[in-house]
Design a protein around this motif. Sequence first.
Motif, short mmCIF file in Angstrom:
data_model
loop_
_atom_site.label_atom_id
_atom_site.label_comp_id
_atom_site.label_asym_id
_atom_site.label_seq_id
_atom_site.Cartn_x
_atom_site.Cartn_y
_atom_site.Cartn_z
N ARG A 1 0.80 -1.23 0.00
CA ARG A 1 0.00 0.00 0.00
C ARG A 1 0.84 1.28 0.00
O ARG A 1 0.34 2.35 -0.32
N ASP A 2 2.12 1.21 0.35
CA ASP A 2 2.95 2.43 0.37
C ASP A 2 4.34 2.14 -0.21
O ASP A 2 5.35 2.59 0.32
N LYS B 1 7.34 2.82 -2.36
CA LYS B 1 7.90 4.04 -2.93
C LYS B 1 9.40 4.01 -2.70
O LYS B 1 9.91 3.16 -1.95
N ALA C 1 0.86 0.36 6.17
CA ALA C 1 -0.05 1.39 5.69
C ALA C 1 -1.44 0.82 5.43
O ALA C 1 -2.45 1.46 5.74
N ASP D 1 -4.83 2.04 7.73
CA ASP D 1 -5.60 2.98 6.93
C ASP D 1 -6.98 3.16 7.55
O ASP D 1 -7.97 2.58 7.14
N GLY E 1 0.21 6.69 2.27
CA GLY E 1 0.64 6.66 0.88
C GLY E 1 1.23 7.99 0.45
O GLY E 1 1.10 9.01 1.13
N THR E 2 1.89 7.96 -0.71
CA THR E 2 2.59 9.13 -1.22
C THR E 2 2.10 9.46 -2.62
O THR E 2 2.17 8.60 -3.51
N LEU F 1 0.91 6.41 -5.42
CA LEU F 1 -0.37 5.79 -5.12
C LEU F 1 -1.15 5.56 -6.41
O LEU F 1 -1.16 6.41 -7.30
N SER G 1 2.51 1.06 -7.90
CA SER G 1 3.60 1.66 -7.12
C SER G 1 4.95 1.09 -7.55
O SER G 1 5.96 1.81 -7.58
#
Length: 404
Positions: free
Chosen positions: A124-125, A127, A146, A150, A162-163, A167, A185
Amino acid sequence: MSERLGPYELLSRLGSGGFGAVHLALDPEGRTVAVKVLHPHVAADGVALSRLAREVETMRMVGGPHVAEVLDASLEGDKPYLVTRYVQGRPLSAVPVPVSDLRQLASGLADALLAMHESGVVHRDLKPANVMMTEGAPVVIDFGIASALDSLSVTASGAVVGTPGYLAPEVLEGRAAGMEADVFSFGATLAYAATGRQPYGQGPASAIAYRVVHHPPDLEGVPEWLEPLLRECLATDPAARPTADRICARLGVAPVSHAPRTAAPVVRPRSAADDLSTREWQPGKERHGRSVEESRARHREKVRRRWLIGSGLFVSLLAAAAREPLPEVSLFLLAAYALGWVSDAGVALFSRRPHRRGRVIADLVSVAGSVGLAFGLAAVFSTFTLALFAGTALVVGIVFLVSA
């Protein structure tokens, strides 16, 4: 003085994110681990902690060389925390880009994606900041956190789940999101690594989110062998994106067994009588546990040897530079260095420490090598050149000590 959290000894703070602060720590057997202490506003959210508690066992099933395994967790008390494998390196967001070995990075990330999705975990995150680079190989950290945290209360307290730019569109639009969001991602992270640019540009989060939903990514400069795959991964429609196993097949990543590890209960109150699940973890090729004191002794010996080699090289340079104009100073430097390390060898010889013979040999070899090196340098280089070398070595040593 170090702080203790449950059975872990916190050594130093490594950083902080939206959900918690990460500390370098020692487990009860003296092995380094990363302990993520959740922020107070997260710890106060009972719903979020309940979701995380349900997810921890699944997260702990994820294994492999390219993921930082979840080893332990304690989600009760004033300071709930997660324990993961400690990965020494720098995040992808802090290394020079484009990366030099893009194939190794792509293969490692694909393997990590497959390991998570085979276990039913959604990152989910994903990056660049959550991809640690260690000797050119990627290791994914913070997977599953994440997704588990959430909740409205956590997000409202200041943690961004998230970023923007990494995302998936369905996440930004509030639609149901699953493993396909991780594939998006993955594509955005690889695009950044391949070009050195954010695939959806920079600016306010709202502007980046708009581009993610309505505009194609900037893939100019991505190698031909990778661009078609990234375009598929960054498709707006989740159904059009490839699965993790298809990505591995496209990249030629050999199938790796990500068999679930034995998962003893880990979300529990602490007591001195607990049989810690972290004892099952054996990092790398290390097959035996060490106490905290043994680990510190090994660390002290490593530091001592570095000082032995570094001081020997520096004294050799100074003695060689001073040999012609100031021969007495040159002899004094060599004699002082020899006396210091011969004394250290004598102390080690009569001590009861393990491996003392190796320490004695290292001291004597270093002394002989430094004397020989000093005479050799003096015979080859001029005094000015040697003085310049010594000055440079001094500046580099100071910078190294300050940065360390």
